[in-house]
Every structure is written in C-alpha cells, then in structure tokens.
Design a protein around this motif. Structure first.
Motif, PDB file in Angstrom:
ATOM      1  N   ARG A   9       0.869  -1.182   0.000  1.00 55.22           N
ATOM      2  CA  ARG A   9       0.000   0.000   0.000  1.00 55.22           C
ATOM      3  C   ARG A   9       0.900   1.225   0.000  1.00 55.22           C
ATOM      4  N   PRO A  10       0.370   2.400  -0.355  1.00 57.30           N
ATOM      5  CA  PRO A  10       1.187   3.626  -0.297  1.00 57.30           C
ATOM      6  C   PRO A  10       1.604   3.942   1.138  1.00 57.30           C
ATOM      7  N   ALA A  11       2.831   4.412   1.292  1.00 59.22           N
ATOM      8  CA  ALA A  11       3.310   4.778   2.626  1.00 59.22           C
ATOM      9  C   ALA A  11       2.633   6.059   3.097  1.00 59.22           C
ATOM     10  N   LEU A  12       2.306   6.107   4.386  1.00 61.25           N
ATOM     11  CA  LEU A  12       1.722   7.306   4.977  1.00 61.25           C
ATOM     12  C   LEU A  12       2.837   8.294   5.319  1.00 61.25           C
ATOM     13  N   PRO A  13       2.545   9.604   5.291  1.00 62.58           N
ATOM     14  CA  PRO A  13       3.601  10.610   5.520  1.00 62.58           C
ATOM     15  C   PRO A  13       4.376  10.393   6.818  1.00 62.58           C
ATOM     16  N   TYR A  14       3.691  10.073   7.897  1.00 59.75           N
ATOM     17  CA  TYR A  14       4.369   9.932   9.183  1.00 59.75           C
ATOM     18  C   TYR A  14       5.244   8.680   9.252  1.00 59.75           C
ATOM     19  N   GLU A  15       5.082   7.756   8.287  1.00 56.79           N
ATOM     20  CA  GLU A  15       5.866   6.527   8.285  1.00 56.79           C
ATOM     21  C   GLU A  15       7.224   6.689   7.618  1.00 56.79           C
ATOM     22  N   ARG A  16       7.414   7.777   6.870  1.00 56.56           N
ATOM     23  CA  ARG A  16       8.566   7.859   5.970  1.00 56.56           C
ATOM     24  C   ARG A  16       9.904   7.702   6.695  1.00 56.56           C
ATOM     25  N   GLU A  17      10.109   8.406   7.778  1.00 59.59           N
ATOM     26  CA  GLU A  17      11.410   8.344   8.447  1.00 59.59           C
ATOM     27  C   GLU A  17      11.670   6.948   8.995  1.00 59.59           C
ATOM     28  N   GLY A  18      10.655   6.322   9.563  1.00 57.95           N
ATOM     29  CA  GLY A  18      10.816   4.959  10.056  1.00 57.95           C
ATOM     30  C   GLY A  18      11.137   3.985   8.938  1.00 57.95           C
ATOM     31  N   LEU A  19      10.496   4.165   7.798  1.00 58.41           N
ATOM     32  CA  LEU A  19      10.760   3.282   6.655  1.00 58.41           C
ATOM     33  C   LEU A  19      12.169   3.484   6.119  1.00 58.41           C
ATOM     34  N   LEU A  20      12.660   4.717   6.163  1.00 55.69           N
ATOM     35  CA  LEU A  20      14.034   4.974   5.725  1.00 55.69           C
ATOM     36  C   LEU A  20      15.036   4.301   6.656  1.00 55.69           C
ATOM     37  N   ARG A  21      14.765   4.333   7.968  1.00 53.13           N
ATOM     38  CA  ARG A  21      15.656   3.638   8.901  1.00 53.13           C
ATOM     39  C   ARG A  21      15.669   2.138   8.608  1.00 53.13           C
ATOM     40  N   THR A  22      14.478   1.584   8.332  1.00 47.69           N
ATOM     41  CA  THR A  22      14.401   0.169   7.985  1.00 47.69           C
ATOM     42  C   THR A  22      15.167  -0.112   6.695  1.00 47.69           C
ATOM     43  N   ALA A  23      15.058   0.792   5.718  1.00 56.67           N
ATOM     44  CA  ALA A  23      15.754   0.613   4.439  1.00 56.67           C
ATOM     45  C   ALA A  23      17.270   0.618   4.632  1.00 56.67           C
ATOM     46  N   ARG A  24      17.760   1.479   5.511  1.00 59.65           N
ATOM     47  CA  ARG A  24      19.215   1.505   5.757  1.00 59.65           C
ATOM     48  C   ARG A  24      19.665   0.195   6.405  1.00 59.65           C
ATOM     49  N   MET A  25      18.880  -0.292   7.352  1.00 65.46           N
ATOM     50  CA  MET A  25      19.200  -1.587   7.961  1.00 65.46           C
ATOM     51  C   MET A  25      19.143  -2.696   6.911  1.00 65.46           C
ATOM     52  N   HIS A  26      18.154  -2.594   6.037  1.00 57.94           N
ATOM     53  CA  HIS A  26      18.005  -3.600   4.985  1.00 57.94           C
ATOM     54  C   HIS A  26      19.238  -3.629   4.087  1.00 57.94           C
ATOM     55  N   LYS A  27      19.707  -2.448   3.682  1.00 57.52           N
ATOM     56  CA  LYS A  27      20.901  -2.423   2.823  1.00 57.52           C
ATOM     57  C   LYS A  27      22.113  -2.964   3.573  1.00 57.52           C
ATOM     58  N   ALA A  28      22.253  -2.582   4.829  1.00 54.82           N
ATOM     59  CA  ALA A  28      23.407  -3.040   5.605  1.00 54.82           C
ATOM     60  C   ALA A  28      23.437  -4.562   5.700  1.00 54.82           C
ATOM     61  N   ILE A  29      22.294  -5.181   5.997  1.00 56.44           N
ATOM     62  CA  ILE A  29      22.278  -6.641   6.144  1.00 56.44           C
ATOM     63  C   ILE A  29      22.374  -7.318   4.791  1.00 56.44           C
ATOM     64  N   ALA A  30      21.870  -6.671   3.715  1.00 53.79           N
ATOM     65  CA  ALA A  30      21.966  -7.264   2.377  1.00 53.79           C
ATOM     66  C   ALA A  30      23.421  -7.381   1.940  1.00 53.79           C
ATOM     67  N   VAL A  31      24.220  -6.382   2.254  1.00 54.77           N
ATOM     68  CA  VAL A  31      25.642  -6.430   1.896  1.00 54.77           C
ATOM     69  C   VAL A  31      26.360  -7.486   2.735  1.00 54.77           C
ATOM     70  N   ILE A  32      26.056  -7.520   4.029  1.00 58.76           N
ATOM     71  CA  ILE A  32      26.642  -8.547   4.901  1.00 58.76           C
ATOM     72  C   ILE A  32      26.255  -9.932   4.396  1.00 58.76           C
ATOM     73  N   LEU A  33      24.993 -10.107   4.027  1.00 59.39           N
ATOM     74  CA  LEU A  33      24.520 -11.406   3.528  1.00 59.39           C
ATOM     75  C   LEU A  33      25.267 -11.814   2.267  1.00 59.39           C
ATOM     76  N   ALA A  34      25.497 -10.879   1.372  1.00 61.63           N
ATOM     77  CA  ALA A  34      26.223 -11.199   0.139  1.00 61.63           C
ATOM     78  C   ALA A  34      27.623 -11.732   0.451  1.00 61.63           C
ATOM     79  N   LYS A  35      28.255 -11.154   1.455  1.00 66.06           N
ATOM     80  CA  LYS A  35      29.592 -11.624   1.851  1.00 66.06           C
ATOM     81  C   LYS A  35      29.517 -13.012   2.495  1.00 66.06           C
ATOM     82  N   LEU A  36      28.564 -13.194   3.378  1.00 68.09           N
ATOM     83  CA  LEU A  36      28.439 -14.488   4.058  1.00 68.09           C
ATOM     84  C   LEU A  36      28.080 -15.601   3.074  1.00 68.09           C
ATOM     85  N   GLU A  37      27.227 -15.300   2.099  1.00 67.90           N
ATOM     86  CA  GLU A  37      26.893 -16.298   1.085  1.00 67.90           C
ATOM     87  C   GLU A  37      28.136 -16.684   0.280  1.00 67.90           C
ATOM     88  N   TYR A  38      28.969 -15.709  -0.035  1.00 73.24           N
ATOM     89  CA  TYR A  38      30.228 -15.981  -0.740  1.00 73.24           C
ATOM     90  C   TYR A  38      31.076 -16.949   0.088  1.00 73.24           C
TER      91      TYR A  38
END
Length: 654
Positions: free
Chosen positions: A290-319
């Motif tokens: 669903r579309p994100a609500l205005p008040y959710e944006r900052e929280g979603l950005l924090r989640t996105a940063r965590m997501h990128k951080a773990i995605a890079v770590i995962l790529a290394k661990l999979e290697y």
C-alpha cells in the motif's frame, strides 16, 4: 508361532495380564476399525498470517459450519447459525457480546448448551467413547460424558438435559462449560492437522501460529524453505541469521523479530545509520502492499538503511558458504564476486548490467567475502541475540520434533517443494559428501543433514556444515525445498533490469500435469497403492485468477498454496487453499481473503470458501482403511497370539 514370540508376548502380558483384559482390548480395537475414517486437515504456506490461520483452524475449513448447519437445520435462520458458529470459533470473545443482548440469560444459556451438546454428539460420532473421554476438558469430564452418551430410551431428553444444565447455570459455571464444549467440538472435528511448509516470513506473527500448533492435539509439519532458514538462524548460522533479517526487513516485519523473539536489532540500526545515513536507500524500502503514509517515511528509511546493511553482509556471508561448499555448485551465485567497482557494473551470465546502487563502502574489492570489523561486531551481537532467544529456541525445537522433509500417511505423500528432476523426467542425481543421492534417498539425506545443523555439538565442523546446508535448502540450486535454479534477491535489490529476476523452476514443475511422473514419484517413495495415492504440495502459489487449477496430473498432485499470505493475493486472486480428507473422500477449499478477527467476532464474518469435492469414494472409508488401522490390526494379531499363549499354558495369567 506362539513359542517363537514368547519373549515379546511375555512383555505384552504385563499390559494385558489376563485373558479377559486381552479379549476386551481385541473387541475394543475391532470396534475402532469399523468407525468412519476421521478427518485430516491440510494447510500450507501460512507465512505468519496468524489471523487467517487462526480462523481457518477454528472453522476447520468449513467443517464445523457444515456440522452446525446439519444440526440446527433450516428451522434456525442463517444469521443465527452464523452467530452460533462464531461462538464455537471464538467462545471467550463472542460469548460476552451475545450475553449483553439477552433479557433472559438462563434461557439463552439453556438453548446454547442444548445446541452445543447436539453438535458435539455429531462430531464425536466418528470416535469411540474411550477416544472422546481422553479429550474431555478437565473439570467437566463426567458431565460431558453423561450428556454425550445418555440413552434417551431410558431418559426423557429434555428433562435429563434440563436438570444437568440448570444445575450448571445455577452454580455459575455456564460460561466455563460453553467454552469447554466449544474447544471439544474443535478438537473432535479434525483428527489430524498437516502443515505442508512455510510458517515464517512475510506475515507479521509466525510465533502466534507456532504457539497454537504447539497446543494442537495432533499436528505434523513438512518443512518449507522459509522454515529451514529460521531453523539455521536459531542454530547460530550467521548466513541464516542474515537471511532471516534480510527477509524480515524487506517486508517491514520488525515485530516478528523484536516483539516475538526479543531479537535486538539496535546494533544493526546504529551501524546502518553510520554507514548509509546520508545515502539513497530507496531501493531497499520495505514492501508494504500500500502507499506509505507521511508519518511513516522516516521509520521506513531507517528500515531501508538496515536492509541495505544486512543485504551487503549477507552477500559476503553467502560468498563464504559457497567457497566452503563447492559441492553446492553455486559458484555463479557468489554475486559480489562479479561486481566491477571501477565501472559500477556487474556481470551476470556473460552480460554486463549497471548497478542500480553502487555505493558499497564496506566491500573491499581485494577481499570481497570478508566482513569489516564493524560488520563482524554487528553479526556477533545478532548471533548472540538469536542464540539467547528462549522462545525462538522452543519454537525451533518443536519444528524439529514435529517436522520432516516429507511425510507419507494414508496414501498421501506430503512435501513442500519438489523432488529434483532432470529435463528428461528422471530423478536428478546429486553428490554430497562424496556420495550420490536421488529421489527419496536425496530427501532422506537432506533431512539428516538439516538435523545435524541444529543438533551437532556447538562449534563443531559438523554444526557448521549442517548450518551451511540449511542455507542451501533455503535457496540452493536443486534444493528440494526451494525448487528453483537461483534466488534473485540480490539482483532485485542491486540491478534495475527485470531480465535478471527470473528464477527457473526445477523440471519437477514441468511434469506436474503428467500422471506417469506422479505415479513414478509415489512408487519411489513406496506409497501404499501408488495408483490410488496423491502428492500434496505447497510452495508455488496457484494463480487461480489466471485460470490455473490446483489439482494436477489427473488428480494425483494437489497444490494447496493458493496465496494464504496477503502479499500473494493480487497474484493468485484468492487467499489460499486448504484440503480436507474425510471418510467420504478429498475436498479442496478455496478461501476468499480474511478481513480481521474483530470483524469475524462482531459481525459473524466467516471466511467465504468454495468447496470442490474432486474425489469421492464408493464406500465410506473406515479406520480399518487407514495407516492407523493397519497398526491396530497388527496389535489385534499380537493380542490373539497372547490369548493363544494363555490358553496353551505358555504364559500364566496375572
């Protein structure tokens, strides 16, 4: 024959020390064999959707509503029958609501209890009195037993019931008795529950589902690929922990980790803010549906940063895992290896694509599989948090105790994904630890190594090998739980080109409509009477909206993943399939989306289901026709040998 079994019969005599006791048990078992086959209920791909799961568990895919309609009949309105069914589903919450509207509470109690007893008598009719007695709720055993088995040729029904029920009402036990009867009806309506994989991920609360399964009277689980990732995480496998977190963040289900299992994500959050706080992480924003609500944006950005951080770590661990396990044949899936940092591109299957996000400050081009010191600290804290989660450990031990790669029962072969096959339709041969496996032997090997990943001594090479294999079962090429050649999570995050998102299915899926292939699989797994057997699958959502049918290979293969998870509803057009196997045959139930538990309770909204009775039997199936019946027949044969030993004087009566 009796003398050759004398040692065994002597042990059996301890339980049945007299001719009378052995004879009585034979009569009891013979009677059970003549009862109608009890109901089995099959569900798959629950994916944390606990509200819809709870409702379908409560209504037994419509079985209980059918009993209500049968007992109450047309003399009771549709609205009243719907409300009464809701009471059975949610007695603790529905009963107070119904009581508020009553001008004569005693009359309401009497009518409700009469109706519940009548429904209970119907659902108990498939079981022996002994079976029912063992399942009676504590504190009400004697009363319910009397009410269910009263002989009304000797008693006036209204008078007999009325005196007992009036006493219950007078002493203030009516609410507790109603709740107890509702629970008993649900226990007796379904004899056994089969979960064909994928309890975890996407939906919000898999832990609530597992809590309910843990108190269910009879359940078995066939592991899905999402389940084994969590099993590996609970075992302390870093790559499985990163996998679980990556998936959880992708669907913004932080409560599944933090609230459900007490996993501390703060170290990852602090690290992600430090490394990616000022960068564009729009590709890593979670899927909301669903579309994100205005008040959710900052929280979603924090989640996105965590997501990128773990995605890079995962790529290394999979290697790292791929380097340790060349037998996985996944060298081409160590994707971080194929990045050209000078041009910001990646080479995939001989073609070069620009990276949609080339900001990878923690990746050393000269040592791409190596975690930075900060990444190591984050993973160490996450591993500690997973290992210290008592609730997660309890849930995963339950999955190991009740679960397996596949199960065979009553002519049905159940597994989540696929039996790996070749393009020619033969069983694929795979080599692990220096030996070749295919078909059933491959599935048995996969289960044994998956158990090693949790039960081998902590810190041992066997434990690490098993943990790596749990990750392989999650996403590996030709994994029977995954059934595809690749999982393109990395491509979807880092490459803006749908051409590289395709995940080729195992040839098994190409042969799903071939009856000969289904028969060959049933024969390979030694299913009793393959010509009459079935394969019950989950894993791949059936796109009912596009006209796809879940029953394949002339009825031999039944796919019951119809999109239980909300994330799939748009693709499938429905909200899941369930399967019911009773004494009359097999029926498939297609379910419409479930709204909320609150609406179900306040507005008596049931899940709208379409029943497709696609296989019936000419003669009603009895317990004697089931696997349990065969066990009972063996017990009867043993008891008859014991009787012969008593009568020949070879064993003395106790």
């Amino acid at each position: 024959m009796v003398q050759s079994n004398l040692k065994f019969l002597t042990l059996l005599a301890r339980e049945y020390p007299t001719v009378a006791k052995a004879s009585s048990e034979i009569i009891n078992l013979e009677a059970i064999l003549k009862l109608p086959k009890p109901t089995e209920h099959f569900m798959s791909d629950l994916h944390g959707e606990y509200e819809a799961f709870t409702h379908i568990l409560n209504n037994a895919s419509g079985v209980i509503r059918n009993k209500v309609d049968r007992v109450l009949g047309d003399s009771v309105s549709e609205a009243q029958r719907a409300e009464f069914a809701t009471l059975i589903y949610y007695p603790e919450k529905k009963l107070p609501q119904m009581k508020q509207r009553q001008s004569d509470l005693s009359a309401f109690y009497l009518q409700t209890l009469y109706r519940l007893i009548d429904v209970c008598r119907v659902v108990s009719s498939k079981h022996t009195r002994s079976f029912v007695r063992k399942r009676l709720p504590e504190g009400f055993e004697y009363i319910i037993d009397e009410l269910l088995h009263a002989h009304f040729e000797d008693h006036d029904k209204e008078f007999y019931y009325g005196r007992i029920l009036s006493s219950i009402i007078d002493i203030g036990r009516a609410d507790a008795f109603i709740i107890a009867l509702c629970g008993l009806i649900k226990r007796l309506a379904v004899f056994k529950l089969h979960i064909v994989g994928d309890l975890f991920d996407r939906g919000p609360r898999p832990d609530i589902i597992i809590d309910k399964l843990m108190v269910h009277h009879s359940v078995d689980i066939q592991w899905g690929n999402h389940d084994v990732a969590w099993m590996g995480a609970a075992a302390g496998s870093p790559v499985c922990i990163a996998t679980v977190i990556n998936t959880t963040l992708a669907y913004n289900n932080l409560e599944a980790l933090e609230d459900s299992y007490g996993i501390n994500l703060r170290p990852l959050a602090i690290f992600a803010e430090k490394i990616y706080g000022n960068s564009d992480v729009s590709r890593f924003l979670p899927k909301l549906g669903r579309p994100a609500l205005p008040y959710e944006r900052e929280g979603l950005l924090r989640t996105a940063r965590m997501h990128k951080a773990i995605a890079v770590i995962l790529a290394k661990l999979e290697y790292q895992v791929i380097l340790r396990n060349p037998e996985f044949h996944m060298g081409d899936r160590a994707l971080i290896k194929f990045i050209d940092f000078s041009t910001g591109t990646i080479e995939l299957e001989g073609k070069t694509y620009p990276l949609a996000d080339a900001y990878l400050p923690t990746v050393d081009p000269r040592a791409r599989a190596v975690l930075t010191a900060e990444e190591r600290q984050v993973m160490e804290k996450l591993c500690q948090s997973f290992s210290e989660s008592e609730r997660l450990g309890r849930h995963i031990r339950f999955l190991y105790a009740k679960g397996s790669i596949y199960r065979i029962e009553n002519g049905n072969l159940m597994f989540h994904g696929a039996v790996p096959m070749t393009e020619q339709g033969t069983f694929a041969v795979m080599e692990f630890e220096g030996r070749n496996y295919s078909g059933r032997a491959l599935m048995d090997y996969c289960e044994a190594r998956a158990r090693r990943g949790y039960f081998a001594p902590e810190g041992s090479p066997e434990r690490q090998s098993g943990g790596d294999f749990l990750w392989y079962l999650w996403c590996g090429r030709s994994s029977p739980l995954f059934g595809r050649d690749r999982m393109t999570t990395f491509e979807r995050l880092f490459v803006n080109n749908p051409a590289v998102y395709e995940e080729k299915k195992d040839p098994y899926y190409h042969f799903m409509n071939d009856e000969a292939t289904a028969n060959a699989i049933l024969k390979e797994f030694e299913v009793r009477d393959p010509e009459e057997g079935h394969i019950i699958n989950g894993h791949v959502p059936v796109r009912a909206a596009n006209g796809e049918h879940p029953v394949k290979a002339n009825g031999k293969i039944i796919v019951i993943d119809g999109g239980f998870c909300r994330a799939y509803h748009e693709k499938t057009g429905i909200a899941g399939y369930t399967l019911v196997f009773n004494s009359h045959g097999l029926s498939l139930r297609a379910h419409e989306p479930f709204e909320t538990t609150q609406k179900a309770i306040t507005e008596n909204r049931d899940i709208v289901s379409t029943v497709d009775i696609f296989e019936t039997v000419q003669m009603r199936l009895l317990v004697g026709d089931t696997d349990e019946g065969r066990k009972l027949k063996t017990q009867i044969a043993d008891l008859k040998l014991l009787l012969a030993a008593y009568r020949q004087g070879l064993i003395k009566e106790g």
